[in-house]
Design an enzyme around this catalytic site. Structure first.
Site, PDB file in Angstrom:
ATOM      1  N   GLU A  63       1.024  -1.114   0.076  1.00 15.45           N
ATOM      2  CA  GLU A  63      -0.058   0.062  -0.110  1.00 15.45           C
ATOM      3  C   GLU A  63       0.946   1.414  -0.057  1.00 15.45           C
ATOM      4  O   GLU A  63       1.922   1.252   0.492  1.00 15.45           O
ATOM      5  CB  GLU A  63      -1.024  -0.153   1.186  1.00 15.45           C
TER       6      GLU A  63
ATOM      7  N   LEU B  19      -0.714   4.203   0.862  1.00 13.79           N
ATOM      8  CA  LEU B  19      -1.578   5.353   1.534  1.00 13.79           C
ATOM      9  C   LEU B  19      -1.141   6.301   2.358  1.00 13.79           C
ATOM     10  O   LEU B  19      -0.217   5.745   3.278  1.00 13.79           O
ATOM     11  CB  LEU B  19      -2.686   4.358   2.331  1.00 13.79           C
TER      12      LEU B  19
ATOM     13  N   PHE C 208       7.799  17.131  -0.957  1.00 12.93           N
ATOM     14  CA  PHE C 208       8.461  16.850   0.155  1.00 12.93           C
ATOM     15  C   PHE C 208       9.851  17.258   0.173  1.00 12.93           C
ATOM     16  O   PHE C 208      10.870  16.692   0.454  1.00 12.93           O
ATOM     17  CB  PHE C 208       8.650  15.177  -0.061  1.00 12.93           C
TER      18      PHE C 208
ATOM     19  N   CYS D 141       4.785   5.008   9.742  1.00 18.68           N
ATOM     20  CA  CYS D 141       5.465   4.316   8.810  1.00 18.68           C
ATOM     21  C   CYS D 141       7.129   4.584   8.517  1.00 18.68           C
ATOM     22  O   CYS D 141       7.763   3.760   8.248  1.00 18.68           O
ATOM     23  CB  CYS D 141       4.759   4.528   7.638  1.00 18.68           C
TER      24      CYS D 141
HETATM   25  C1  UDX Z   1       3.689   8.037   4.188  1.00 18.35           C
HETATM   26  C2  UDX Z   1       3.765   7.742   2.740  1.00 18.35           C
HETATM   27  O1  UDX Z   1       3.722   9.345   2.238  1.00 18.35           O
HETATM   28  C3  UDX Z   1       2.855   6.907   2.038  1.00 18.35           C
HETATM   29  O2  UDX Z   1       3.079   6.889   0.840  1.00 18.35           O
HETATM   30  C4  UDX Z   1       3.216   5.590   2.643  1.00 18.35           C
HETATM   31  O3  UDX Z   1       2.339   4.505   2.348  1.00 18.35           O
HETATM   32  C5  UDX Z   1       2.911   5.718   4.336  1.00 18.35           C
HETATM   33  O4  UDX Z   1       3.963   6.780   4.670  1.00 18.35           O
HETATM   34  P1  UDX Z   1       2.103   9.055   6.082  1.00 18.35           P
HETATM   35  O5  UDX Z   1       3.162   8.634   7.053  1.00 18.35           O
HETATM   36  O6  UDX Z   1       0.758   9.172   6.111  1.00 18.35           O
HETATM   37  O7  UDX Z   1       2.408   8.467   4.645  1.00 18.35           O
HETATM   38  O8  UDX Z   1       2.444  10.789   5.695  1.00 18.35           O
HETATM   39  P2  UDX Z   1       3.368  11.830   5.066  1.00 18.35           P
HETATM   40  O9  UDX Z   1       2.372  13.045   4.300  1.00 18.35           O
HETATM   41  O10 UDX Z   1       4.109  11.066   4.126  1.00 18.35           O
HETATM   42  O11 UDX Z   1       4.014  12.644   6.050  1.00 18.35           O
HETATM   43  C6  UDX Z   1       4.686  11.728   7.067  1.00 18.35           C
HETATM   44  C7  UDX Z   1       5.656  12.540   7.804  1.00 18.35           C
HETATM   45  O12 UDX Z   1       6.533  13.502   6.980  1.00 18.35           O
HETATM   46  C8  UDX Z   1       4.926  13.815   8.682  1.00 18.35           C
HETATM   47  O13 UDX Z   1       5.267  13.890   9.707  1.00 18.35           O
HETATM   48  C9  UDX Z   1       5.107  15.072   7.776  1.00 18.35           C
HETATM   49  O14 UDX Z   1       4.755  16.332   8.778  1.00 18.35           O
HETATM   50  C10 UDX Z   1       6.468  14.914   7.231  1.00 18.35           C
HETATM   51  N1  UDX Z   1       6.792  15.613   6.192  1.00 18.35           N
HETATM   52  C11 UDX Z   1       6.099  15.449   4.938  1.00 18.35           C
HETATM   53  C12 UDX Z   1       7.809  16.882   6.434  1.00 18.35           C
HETATM   54  O15 UDX Z   1       8.224  17.064   7.395  1.00 18.35           O
HETATM   55  N2  UDX Z   1       8.153  17.667   5.272  1.00 18.35           N
HETATM   56  C13 UDX Z   1       7.507  17.259   3.852  1.00 18.35           C
HETATM   57  O16 UDX Z   1       7.831  17.676   2.784  1.00 18.35           O
HETATM   58  C14 UDX Z   1       6.431  15.998   4.044  1.00 18.35           C
END
Ligand code: UDX
Length: 448
Positions: free
Chosen positions: A149, A151, A247, A258
């Site tokens: 996944e 997600l 990102f 994750c």
């Molecule tokens: C992530 C992956 O995006 C997803 O594809 C995978 O299946 C599961 O893990 P998720 O953990 O739900 O999803 O959230 P995500 O939006 O990736 O953010 C994860 C963390 O990174 C958050 O704490 C967010 O604040 C941080 N983040 C994200 C940053 O600090 N900077 C960014 O530019 C993006």
């Protein structure tokens, strides 16, 4: 198209989203979990996790969704059995596959061809082990497919129904085809691979995403020393079509269920296989240190934190979810409490009372910042865009905002009478406050 009959093990985040979306695609889904409260809540129409749109999707497809505690009932006449149980890291950092093995051990003997589909994130090589275990139990009529996944919390339904790609790793082509057919109606490239490569695609994707974040966070830390602005730098980097804008948001670091787990699993897997994954080790350490930089920023402005009051605004690991797993707020709050600060917290939906013993959870932003010597934005909830208001200024003991997600505009915040400190941006110290500020606001906190 007549739908397939699908069983799903695990009524957690991945299992419920996967089940609801497959039901939306016309399949009949039975979701099994071992927690009675979860199953009874679902049978009563309640959804035990917070994910935008999920409750409505489940309601719309309730005719094709069933819930049970009984494994045999779940797999009865199921053509495909999805494993959506969690695989948290063990003390050694290896993935804990015990819940996966339990599902496999509970598979009732059947002569019907069934396909076991691994949705959970597992170390590369798990498929081989499961295949061997199935064969050892005479279940060679049970196929195996890796279908990881991708997600992200807050956008999970869209991530499932409009994915960038669908990854299908199989030993048998017929099994790969059967899983690919399930996704008919979804317009996305299907990446067919061997099982090990499919497993690696998932781990490498998450590791690369979190590496981008740790990279831009280190660039931010250097920006602070050389007078550059990381928001502008990220904009300039992101316009390169080979890199893209996503990102590249500097902040207090990544959290969630994750990234840390998957990075640890991949690092352990590499190590167990004889390779020291240096970049991954560094990426993990950078993230651990990034959360702690908030403390040194506060100390820069306030001196000793003993006896100060700090408001932590936003607790969930990111906006749009109530998920506190590995949230940066947990480390920041714990460090502040250890430094002797009083910690007040606010989050619109996350509840951290059981995790942050010693911090005071407030019902509003204004309550959280009342009497505070600093307000720290930890999660970029939209409600915090108006933080630098006259009400906040009047409520705080010192008008200091630490913007852990670069949510606010530094010039606007300073014009509103606050000292501002972002991540990778120019900072203004309390002693540069406008003349209107009370003199004692500029003195660091007294040593007790
Ligand atoms: C992530 C992956 O995006 C997803 O594809 C995978 O299946 C599961 O893990 P998720 O953990 O739900 O999803 O959230 P995500 O939006 O990736 O953010 C994860 C963390 O990174 C958050 O704490 C967010 O604040 C941080 N983040 C994200 C940053 O600090 N900077 C960014 O530019 C993006």
């Amino acid at each position: 198209m007549t739908g397939s009959r699908i069983a799903i093990f695990g009524a957690g985040y991945a299992g419920l989203v996967t089940g609801a979306c497959f039901a939306e695609l016309g399949h009949s889904v039975t979701i099994r979990d071992i927690v009675p409260e979860k199953i009874s809540a679902l049978q009563g129409g309640a959804v035990p996790i917070y994910e935008p749109g999920l409750e409505e999707l489940i309601e719309r497809n309730r005719e094709r969704l069933r819930y049970t505690l009984d494994a045999a009932e779940a797999v009865r006449d199921a053509e495909l059995v999805f494993v959506c149980v969690d695989t948290p890291p063990t003390y050694s950092g290896d993935a804990d596959l015990s819940r996966v093995w339990t599902v496999i051990e509970e598979l009732p003997p059947s002569s019907e061809r069934t396909i076991l589909v691994m949705k959970s994130t597992v170390p590369v090589g798990t498929g081989e082990k499961v295949r061997a275990a199935l064969d050892a139990r005479g279940l060679d009529h049970v196929g195996y497919v890796s279908n990881p996944e991708f997600l992200a919390e807050g956008t999970a339904l869209n991530d499932f129904l409009e994915p960038d790609r669908i990854v299908v790793g199989a030993f048998e082509e017929a099994d790969a085809e059967a899983v690919a057919r399930l996704h008919a109606g979804i317009d996305a490239p299907i990446v067919k691979a061997d099982v090990a490569s499919a497993e690696m695609i998932k781990l490498a994707s998450n590791a690369f995403l979190s590496t981008r974040i740790s990279f831009i966070n280190e660039i931010a830390n250097v920006c602070e020393l050389v007078g550059a602005d990381v928001v502008r730098v990220a904009e300039g980097i992101g316009l390169d079509h080979r890199l893209g804008p996503h990102f590249l948001r500097a902040g207090v670091g990544w959290g969630g269920s994750c990234y840390g787990k998957d990075a640890s699993s991949l690092k352990q897997l590499a190590g167990n296989s004889g390779y020291h994954f240096q970049l991954l080790a560094a990426m993990i350490e950078v993230n651990e240190l990034q959360r702690r930089r908030v403390i040194s920023k506060l100390q820069k402005h306030l001196g000793s934190l003993r006896g100060t009051t700090v408001a932590l605004l936003g607790l969930a690991f990111k906006p749009g979810t109530d998920d506190m797993r590995d949230a940066p707020s947990l480390v920041i709050a714990s460090r502040l409490l250890a430094e002797g600060a009083d910690v007040r917290t606010w989050d619109p939906i996350a509840d951290a009372r059981d995790r942050l013993v010693g911090a005071r959870q407030c019902d509003s932003v204004l309550d959280a910042v009342t009497g505070a010597d600093a307000a720290v934005i930890v999660t970029e909830w939209d409600e915090l865009r108006s933080l630098a208001s006259p009400e906040t200024l009047g409520a705080m003991r010192r008008p200091l905002i630490i913007d852990g997600r670069n949510l606010l505009d530094p010039d606007d915040v300073r014009a509103a009478g606050f000292a501002y400190e972002g991540i990778g941006r120019a900072s203004s110290a309390l002693d540069l406050l406008p003349e209107t500020a009370e003199p004692d606001l500029r003195e660091p906190a007294r040593e007790d």
